[in-house]
Scaffold this active site. Sequence first.
Site, PDB file in Angstrom:
ATOM      1  N   CYS A   2       8.065  -8.444   1.483  1.00  0.00           N
ATOM      2  CA  CYS A   2       9.347  -7.796   1.196  1.00  0.00           C
ATOM      3  C   CYS A   2       9.990  -8.520   0.013  1.00  0.00           C
ATOM      4  O   CYS A   2       9.571  -9.589  -0.381  1.00  0.00           O
ATOM      5  CB  CYS A   2      10.245  -7.905   2.416  1.00  0.00           C
ATOM      6  SG  CYS A   2       9.495  -7.210   3.872  1.00  0.00           S
ATOM      7  N   GLY A 101       8.234 -11.946   6.245  1.00  0.00           N
ATOM      8  CA  GLY A 101       7.259 -12.684   7.064  1.00  0.00           C
ATOM      9  C   GLY A 101       7.130 -12.007   8.419  1.00  0.00           C
ATOM     10  O   GLY A 101       7.589 -10.889   8.621  1.00  0.00           O
ATOM     11  N   GLU A 489     -14.355  -1.941  -7.961  1.00  0.00           N
ATOM     12  CA  GLU A 489     -12.987  -2.070  -8.495  1.00  0.00           C
ATOM     13  C   GLU A 489     -12.479  -0.723  -9.007  1.00  0.00           C
ATOM     14  O   GLU A 489     -11.335  -0.343  -8.773  1.00  0.00           O
ATOM     15  CB  GLU A 489     -12.964  -3.133  -9.590  1.00  0.00           C
ATOM     16  CG  GLU A 489     -11.643  -3.313 -10.306  1.00  0.00           C
ATOM     17  CD  GLU A 489     -10.483  -3.691  -9.397  1.00  0.00           C
ATOM     18  OE1 GLU A 489     -10.719  -4.053  -8.219  1.00  0.00           O
ATOM     19  OE2 GLU A 489      -9.324  -3.569  -9.844  1.00  0.00           O
ATOM     20  N   LYS A 493      -9.096   1.162  -7.618  1.00  0.00           N
ATOM     21  CA  LYS A 493      -8.011   1.639  -8.485  1.00  0.00           C
ATOM     22  C   LYS A 493      -7.735   3.111  -8.216  1.00  0.00           C
ATOM     23  O   LYS A 493      -6.597   3.538  -8.082  1.00  0.00           O
ATOM     24  CB  LYS A 493      -8.384   1.427  -9.959  1.00  0.00           C
ATOM     25  CG  LYS A 493      -8.421  -0.002 -10.402  1.00  0.00           C
ATOM     26  CD  LYS A 493      -7.055  -0.588 -10.695  1.00  0.00           C
ATOM     27  CE  LYS A 493      -6.443  -1.471  -9.688  1.00  0.00           C
ATOM     28  NZ  LYS A 493      -7.121  -2.496  -8.991  1.00  0.00           N
ATOM     29  N   GLU A 496      -6.119   3.612  -4.667  1.00  0.00           N
ATOM     30  CA  GLU A 496      -4.793   3.051  -4.342  1.00  0.00           C
ATOM     31  C   GLU A 496      -3.664   3.698  -5.143  1.00  0.00           C
ATOM     32  O   GLU A 496      -2.512   3.632  -4.735  1.00  0.00           O
ATOM     33  CB  GLU A 496      -4.773   1.540  -4.507  1.00  0.00           C
ATOM     34  CG  GLU A 496      -4.932   1.013  -5.905  1.00  0.00           C
ATOM     35  CD  GLU A 496      -4.788  -0.504  -5.947  1.00  0.00           C
ATOM     36  OE1 GLU A 496      -4.004  -1.067  -5.163  1.00  0.00           O
ATOM     37  OE2 GLU A 496      -5.460  -1.128  -6.757  1.00  0.00           O
TER      38      GLU A 496
HETATM   39  C1  AGP Z   1      -5.372  -4.456  -6.161  1.00  0.00           C
HETATM   40  O1  AGP Z   1      -5.056  -3.452  -7.101  1.00  0.00           O
HETATM   41  C2  AGP Z   1      -4.374  -4.524  -5.022  1.00  0.00           C
HETATM   42  N1  AGP Z   1      -3.063  -4.608  -5.503  1.00  0.00           N
HETATM   43  C3  AGP Z   1      -4.753  -5.579  -4.010  1.00  0.00           C
HETATM   44  O2  AGP Z   1      -6.082  -5.327  -3.600  1.00  0.00           O
HETATM   45  C4  AGP Z   1      -4.685  -7.050  -4.490  1.00  0.00           C
HETATM   46  O3  AGP Z   1      -5.696  -7.299  -5.444  1.00  0.00           O
HETATM   47  C5  AGP Z   1      -4.899  -7.962  -3.283  1.00  0.00           C
HETATM   48  O4  AGP Z   1      -3.872  -7.711  -2.359  1.00  0.00           O
HETATM   49  C6  AGP Z   1      -4.919  -9.452  -3.644  1.00  0.00           C
HETATM   50  O5  AGP Z   1      -3.676  -9.818  -4.186  1.00  0.00           O
HETATM   51  P1  AGP Z   1      -3.552 -11.285  -4.866  1.00  0.00           P
HETATM   52  O6  AGP Z   1      -4.455 -11.292  -6.059  1.00  0.00           O
HETATM   53  O7  AGP Z   1      -2.106 -11.419  -5.211  1.00  0.00           O
HETATM   54  O8  AGP Z   1      -4.001 -12.292  -3.840  1.00  0.00           O
END
Ligand code: AGP
Length: 617
Positions: A2, A101, A489, A493, A496
């Site tokens: 958040c 959290g 990857e 993309k 998501e």
């Molecule tokens: C990727 O486009 C997503 N936003 C997500 O998979 C992201 O890569 C993953 O949550 C890891 O985040 P971080 O690199 O901040 O640890």
Amino acid sequence: MCGIVGYIGKNDAVPVLLDGLRRLEYRGYDSAGVATLADGRISVRKKVGRIANLAALLAESPVSGHVGISHTRWATHGGVTDDNAHPHSDQSGRLFICHNGVIENYGTLRDQLISEGHEFKGQTDTEVLAHLIGKHYDALTGEPGSARLVTALRAALTHVVGTYGIILMHADAPEVIIGARRGSPLMLGVGKGENFFASDVSAIVAHTQQAVYLKDFDIAVLGADDFEITSLLGGASGYEVSKVEFSAEDVSLGEYPHYMLKEIYEQPETIRDAMRGRLSREDATAKLGGLGMTAAELRNIDRIILTGCGTAAHAAMCGEYIIEALAHVPVEVEFASEFRYRQLPLPKNTLVFCISQSGETADTLAALREAQRKGLRTLGICNNVASTIARESDGGAYMHAGPEIGVAATKSFTSQVTILTLIALLLGRIRHLSTTEGLRIIDELEALPGKIARILEQSEHIRRIAEKYAGSQAMMFLGRQFNYPIALEGALKMKEISYIHASGHPSAELKHGIIALITPELPTVVIAPHDSVFEKNVSNIEEVRARKGPIIAIGTEGHEEALRRFADDIITIPACPDYLSPILTAIPLQLLAYHTAVKLGCDVDKPRNLAKSVTVE
Ligand code: AGP
């Protein structure tokens, strides 16, 4: 994940809080709320939906005050409702809290509080925490005010199991707001006649570039002109005021329609920044002092584990191929969420890299701590300076990519793969790579930004391809070797941000079941640069073509002819060595997903259900 913003100072709180929430909206956008304190009373406004909904509510029914807390929510406990939006109050309605959290034992605490006569409006763990602190506050005798509030907070937190980044205020203590963290990020912004809390520095960088990053168990009491940090574990807590390495300009949208597009176009520069000061022509190698390891220690490593989540895990998979190819060191990739629970044999000469843009991803942080618990050296590859993973690692390398606001990771991915390539060069040069080979790798690395710029010039061409296939119900991505992770990857993309189901596979897996999916309605993206497996990829394209599946091929300039015979659409990358191709082939797929999502009217920067940093398990 958040977003939290707090303000105390000389100005009206609401404009500062709303501006900060807007800059944090990518961290969660189910609902938002503010609470301000004026004339001994706290007023709260909160609303389901985006920050714009909250702003409209405030325009209609304003609140005032120079002290305030605010929150934009990504729901974990309790549905997306006004009642579950933060800030939450205690029983008295004089104490308000915002939280990022998960309070794992909130159910037990809630039952106990209900048995003591507490009534709850919503279903969140945060409201339980508010009541718990309020209960301790009301039970204390002595002068109402900030000292009593800190005592109550300390007492309450000893009963809490889970993670929190919280800010709170009480009508009896108008001169302070209080913050505490354990497992979820929280920082202070130090201003002149004003101070700030935020879960991410981008929320307040427009007001100050002086930051204090709180550590686990810190409790901070913030006044307009001063602050004090102590530890829940007892005594004062050391801290340092650091200068934020980016400006408000860096987190502004500029002339771009979306942060994601801006960040895609920043990649020539961010790749330069990832390499800046780290290439030595004199020694024909990479210099990564932040790893904190001597050549002898690095030479002694006989196994590397790369771990991360989502896109970071895909970068790790690229790193596996690259490090093995250039340094001949065995590499294993583990999704962090799996690594943290696996019974993995971990020989002592294993080096663990934790890859994370935010540096706060709960699973990756847990993987780091698990590796350290087993006595392994852990290195972080992070973007956010002073993030938890960066601070708890034994060393590492910052990505220097600047803030990545778009939820879909783009520039962070190519920066991660670039740094993994530098690591491969460094390890290779202390093992078997010659000076000539090292210099050739440096030449190729330095040519990357110009090549990326050339790919970006095809954005219009890629937009037309994206619009052609935007109505697809599903898509498939195929790649081999260094580009198999790019197939994963590219699929991520697309999923998501356009919500089209997409899957990524090693090209040769086609014959082992996936080919059953090929129809004229299923476009297949084949990543087929002119590399050592080019002909194999062409055969796979023919197999798809024979079943009338539409093909989008990612090929190398000058080698399109063989692709043109079978592919419906071709996007090219400039020629480059196999081991650098993932950094280039990722770019067209970022743009393909981006233009598809725009065509479909999706919210590119804030896709449904997602948040930028997953700080809960
Ligand atoms: C990727 O486009 C997503 N936003 C997500 O998979 C992201 O890569 C993953 O949550 C890891 O985040 P971080 O690199 O901040 O640890």
